[in-house]
Each structure stands twice: as C-alpha cells, then as structure tokens.
Design an enzyme around this catalytic site. Structure first.
Site, PDB file in Angstrom:
ATOM      1  N   TYR A 427       0.823  -1.216   0.000  1.00 23.63           N
ATOM      2  CA  TYR A 427       0.000   0.000   0.000  1.00 23.63           C
ATOM      3  C   TYR A 427       0.854   1.261   0.000  1.00 23.63           C
ATOM      4  O   TYR A 427       2.039   1.239   0.328  1.00 23.63           O
ATOM      5  CB  TYR A 427      -1.000   0.036   1.155  1.00 23.63           C
ATOM      6  CG  TYR A 427      -0.533  -0.409   2.520  1.00 23.63           C
ATOM      7  CD1 TYR A 427       0.176   0.428   3.351  1.00 23.63           C
ATOM      8  CD2 TYR A 427      -0.862  -1.678   2.986  1.00 23.63           C
ATOM      9  CE1 TYR A 427       0.546   0.036   4.618  1.00 23.63           C
ATOM     10  CE2 TYR A 427      -0.492  -2.088   4.253  1.00 23.63           C
ATOM     11  CZ  TYR A 427       0.219  -1.225   5.072  1.00 23.63           C
ATOM     12  OH  TYR A 427       0.593  -1.622   6.328  1.00 23.63           O
ATOM     13  N   HIS A 510      -6.759   1.957   8.385  1.00 22.95           N
ATOM     14  CA  HIS A 510      -5.791   2.848   9.017  1.00 22.95           C
ATOM     15  C   HIS A 510      -6.349   4.276   8.952  1.00 22.95           C
ATOM     16  O   HIS A 510      -5.694   5.195   8.470  1.00 22.95           O
ATOM     17  CB  HIS A 510      -4.447   2.787   8.298  1.00 22.95           C
ATOM     18  CG  HIS A 510      -3.711   1.499   8.485  1.00 22.95           C
ATOM     19  ND1 HIS A 510      -2.553   1.189   7.793  1.00 22.95           N
ATOM     20  CD2 HIS A 510      -3.956   0.426   9.282  1.00 22.95           C
ATOM     21  CE1 HIS A 510      -2.124  -0.007   8.166  1.00 22.95           C
ATOM     22  NE2 HIS A 510      -2.966  -0.493   9.062  1.00 22.95           N
ATOM     23  N   ASN A 547       2.529   2.299   9.580  1.00 21.14           N
ATOM     24  CA  ASN A 547       1.242   2.024  10.203  1.00 21.14           C
ATOM     25  C   ASN A 547       1.015   3.048  11.309  1.00 21.14           C
ATOM     26  O   ASN A 547       1.909   3.343  12.089  1.00 21.14           O
ATOM     27  CB  ASN A 547       1.236   0.618  10.805  1.00 21.14           C
ATOM     28  CG  ASN A 547       1.543  -0.452   9.775  1.00 21.14           C
ATOM     29  OD1 ASN A 547       2.642  -0.484   9.232  1.00 21.14           O
ATOM     30  ND2 ASN A 547       0.593  -1.316   9.504  1.00 21.14           N
TER      31      ASN A 547
END
Length: 580
Positions: A427, A510, A547
């Site tokens: 990603y 997220h 993250n």
C-alpha cells in the site's frame, strides 16, 4: 487436566493483574469532572492517564466493553479456559476478530472496521508498532510538533510500551520461510538494505526488515495494559464502559456566564437512558472535553455537537439530533471530517517451493504450538503473522515524496491458501494525494466517502510502479505471484489495483487525518471556534509513512503537554513536567 495447562495457570497467576473494578466510589454520574475523555482507544487512554497524573479529575468514557483479560475480557476459545487471558491477549488470534468480531468492533457504530472496546483498535489490530520517521513530523505536522518537539514524547511512550521485533519470549523466530524468501527477493536481488526498524526508524526507502510490535512477553501490549493500569490506581480517575456519547453539551446555564464556545459536558447513553455528565468549571480551570473516538467517530461527534459542514448540521437538526442548540450557535466548518485518509492496499498472493504456509487457528491450534504458548507464551501464537516489512519511496520533486510499504504474512488469502502460499500486502503511505471525507449515512452512522481511494490518478500510478518494479526481481527469488500475472504490464497492474476485488481496493482501516491541524483543530488540538473542546486521536494525524498506531500514541503524549501547558508552548495549566 493436562500438565502444560497446570503449569500455565501458575504462570498466569503470577504475571497478570486482576481485572479492573467495574465501579468505584469515584464513578458517580452526578460528579463534576475536570476532564472528560471520550473513547478509550490508543490515544484516549494515554491522554486520560496524563490528565489524571496532572491532578485533573478525569472521566474516560468508552462505548464498548472489556477486551484484554486484565480489563475484564472473557472472550476466549476453550484452549484458554482456566486462564485469565482473553482472545485479545493472544497475538496469534487477532485475525479471528476480523472473522467473527464478537462484541469488540464497531459493527453498527461505524461503516468500517475498528475497535469499539477498551483499547480501541489497539485491542483488535496486529500490534504493528513502527516509529514514524522524523520526516513525517517535519514535513506534515505544524510548528511545535516537529521531530525535535516529539522526541521527549516518543521517549516517554517507549519507556511505557517498548518496541520489540522478536516477540517470542524463548528468543526463537518462528514461521520464517516467508522472511527467508522475501530477503532473497528484496535484499539479494532488488537492492534493498536489511535494517532494524527499532534502531533506524528514519530509514524508510529501499529498506527491508522484521516487523516491530508493541507486544509484552508474548502477549498483546498497548495502552490498556500500561497507561490504563496506572490510571485505575488513582482516586481521581474513572473508566466508564458500555456508555456511548451522543454529543458534547455546549450551552450552560446563564449563571455560569459561559457561551456556546465552551463545552460544559457530554450527553451519554447508558442502557438506553440519556445522562448529562458535567465539567466542574472554575475561573482557574474551565475543564475540558477531549474527543478520542477515532477518525470516523470524533468528526461524527463534532457534527452532532453542532460543529461541522453546514449541510450535515442541517440534516442533523432536522432529525432532532442537535438537541436544543440553535443554528446561531452552530460552528460551520467544512474541515470537520474532511481529507479522511486510509492506505489503499492490494493483496498479492505469492507461492514458492520453500514456503511453509501457516494459518493461526482460533479454536484448535496444533497441540505443540498450543502447549508452547500456554507454558511460556512462546511460539507461533506469540505474534500476529507478519514476518517482514519493507519500504521504498518515489520522489516527484522537492517536498513531494510518496511512501510505499509492503508486509508479508505467513499464509495465503482468499482462493490461494495452499501450503506454499504467503500474502504480500502492498500500500501507499505518506505523500498520497487521494483523500475522502467522513459521511453520515441515512442512519447518521459515519463512514468513508467513495473518493477516499485513488481519487487522484497519480496514486495509482505510483503504487503500480512500485509493484511493477518488485515483480522485475521475483524470478530470482523462486516466488511466483498467483493473482497477478508475473509479467503484467504497468497498465495491467494499475487496472488490477484500482478495480474492486477481494484482493484490491479494500479498506486497510488505518483511518486518519479527518480533523487536521490548522483547519479543524489548532496547535493545542483545540477545536476551532471552541475554548475547551479538543480532538486527540488519529483524526489529527496526517498520513504517515508507517502504520499509524505508534504515531497516534505519540501524538497523544505530545497533546497532553500542549493541553496542560508543559513541554512547549501550550496554553493550559498543569504540572511542570510529565513523568516517564
């Protein structure tokens, strides 16, 4: 009873604290509070702990219930019977929460996956705990939130929740076939450098290494097992669970001489009954309400409190959801809920002759793995399943850098679950240009608008370029992609990642960035137009290179300084310093 279970019981009784008391003398709904924090997630727990540490009478309100065993959580498979561990405590069971969710997630509360329980998303995610690089703070945060400003907050956080990259207490790294294959692919053939992300958090381009977690000796860690436990020992703190806040009260009685730019409390629903919980405002300290419900729920609460886009406030008023707040007191701000971000992701299934796939089982782990965990918290169940992580970047110009991330899991996914398959999740991260906004559906439940992913064409080009470059080095590794042709063109990869499927254009969850600095909140995290209402959670965090979990926790540590007026240029009153 099996001998390994008898041994495990002695370990549990000596290493885990008892569940918190559900009520205490301070948990009085008629009390007045110096600080009300809404949401016991990774930010809310930290900010509440710091407020109570500073002497503020603090109420932490959580809409969900217990999670970890230490918080009273009791959801567990039969093989954990007789212990005080819940499914949340065991890292290897985290995927099971995605499968059946129990009562730990925000089902029916948001139109997305997230944790609605004590610990919030830190109680249901994989526990990945990467420190943001300095460039994230220097490039995307406002003054007083730059890397140099954040170092004391990072140090305090790490002193409470250390970072680990070898989570099994016996020191053995388990399920490493995927790591070995990925290292051969990326380090030996694609020019990546193998690094320690704990020792070198700023290295986030062309680097490969082991994932970092916030686990504690083979068990899930996080704020609920650390910060919350110190809070619960204080007489000026209360945790209220199974209580859902409807809105912030902004109008006070005339004797208080406070106007609608002051929060005076919250309206909370408990067992179907609405209660008003009040701040105890004084001339020296007007009190504060701090929203920490996450990047979907905090904007929703601002909207139901009369702060947000005019069209949404009109809808809410027509439905009777703004109480008696008159339109003259609305704060029309289109930045509330705007620029919502989530990483666009793609699952790529990889197979190779040296791969030994491993899928964690909720109900029936292999007997040897079960025994290993119950006797020493070691083995495959001591970590979630990520074996490696890597980053690269694309530079478009000065100050215009796109971060790109990959993680590798121990098992296949979807239709690709044979014994030699692992999953690569790719990603984009910081520097992407696509964002959406928080939208309230016909039931006024918040979710992401359709343009959150790939609304700017450059993002798809960048991520496709990243994958195309990775594929060029696959043949030498022995790994073969199964759901995308290994010789796919750049255009074909771009089409694949932008077309909805079980493997592409999904939600990573997220969620961040929906109440940004400068537009929605100021540098003290104070809501614009309000004097004592704050947002401290992922809503104020710009898209990060990593993250977001650790970044959210660091922001909570720094926000405590700003709100209390310590460690920088905050305007509040408080203690001289925050303790380590």
């Amino acid at each position: 009873m099996n001998s390994y279970l008898l041994l495990s019981l002695s370990i549990f009784s000596s290493t885990l604290a008892a569940p918190y008391p559900r009520s205490s003398p301070s948990c009085d709904l008629t009390s007045q509070w110096d600080t009300i924090v809404v949401g016991a997630g990774p930010a809310g727990i930290i900010i509440a702990d710091r407020m109570s540490e500073a002497g503020k009478k603090t109420l932490l309100i959580e809409g969900g219930g217990p999670s970890y065993g230490i918080t009273g959580g009791t959801q567990r498979p039969n093989w954990l019977s007789g212990t005080n561990l819940s499914r949340v405590d065991v890292p290897g069971l985290y995927k099971s929460i995605f499968s059946d969710q129990g009562n730990l997630t925000c089902s029916g509360v948001t139109n997305a996956f997230g944790g609605c329980t004590v610990g919030g998303s830190s109680a249901v995610n994989a526990g990945l705990y990467f420190q943001p690089p300095d460039s994230d703070f220097d490039d995307y945060f406002p003054d007083a939130w730059k890397a140099a400003d954040m170092r004391p907050a990072i140090a305090r956080l790490l002193s409470r929740i250390p970072a680990v990259d070898n989570p099994s207490p016996d020191g053995i790294r388990y399920l490493q076939s995927g790591y070995t294959a990925a290292r051969k692919w990326l380090v030996d053939n694609a020019g990546y450098e193998e690094v320690s992300y704990i020792e070198s958090p700023n290295d986030k381009s062309k680097v490969f290494g082991r994932p970092v977690f916030d686990y504690d000796r083979g068990k899930r860690g996080g704020p609920a097992t650390t910060y919350l436990q110190t809070s619960l020992r204080r007489s000026n703190f209360c945790l209220l669970t199974h209580a859902r806040v409807k809105r912030v009260v902004r109008m006070c009685d005339t004797a208080s001489e406070m106007l609608s730019d002051h929060a005076s409390g919250v309206i909370v629903t408990i067992n179907g009954v609405d209660h008003t919980i009040n701040l105890g405002a004084t001339a020296a300290d007007p009190g504060r309400v701090i929203l920490s419900g996450g990047a979907l729920q905090s904007p929703q609460l601002l909207m139901t409190s009369g702060i947000g886009p005019p069209g949404t406030l009109t809808r809410l008023a027509a439905a009777g959801l703004l109480g008696d707040l008159p339109p003259s007191s609305w704060i029309n701000n289109t930045a509330v809920g705007d620029r919502l971000f989530d990483n666009p992701n793609t699952f790529i299934e990889l197979s190779g002759p040296g791969i030994s796939s491993y899928t964690h089982s909720y109900a029936s782990p292999p007997l040897g793995d079960r025994s290993l965990y119950l006797t020493s918290f070691s083995g495959p169940y001591a970590f979630a399943s990520q074996t490696s992580a890597f980053w690269d970047s694309i530079v478009h110009g000065p100050g215009d850098v796109v971060g790109l991330q990959g993680t590798i899991d121990t098992s296949g996914y979807g239709a690709f679950t044979n014994g030699s398959t692992i999953t690569l999740n790719v990603y984009g991260t910081s520097g992407l240009l696509s964002t959406g906004r928080v939208e309230l559906d016909e039931r006024f439940i918040p979710g992401a608008s359709a343009e959150t992913y790939y609304s700017h064409p450059r993002d798809a080009d960048d991520i496709a370029t990243f994958i195309h470059g990775l594929f060029a080095h696959l043949p030498a590794s022995g790994l073969t992609p199964l759901n995308i042709a290994p010789n796919a063109t750049l255009a074909q990869i771009r089409d694949y990642i932008t077309t909805p499927s079980p493997y592409a254009r999904g939600q990573v969850n997220h969620w961040s960035s929906s109440c940004r600095f400068g537009a929605c909140v100021d540098a003290e995290t104070r809501v614009r137009g309000m004097r004592n209402l704050y947002v401290v959670d992922a809503s104020v965090v710009p898209p990060l290179t990593v993250n977001p979990q650790m970044g959210v926790m660091v922001v909570a540590e720094r926000a405590a300084e700003r709100i209390l007026g310590v460690g920088g240029r905050g305007r509040g009153r408080g203690v001289e310093r925050l303790s380590d």
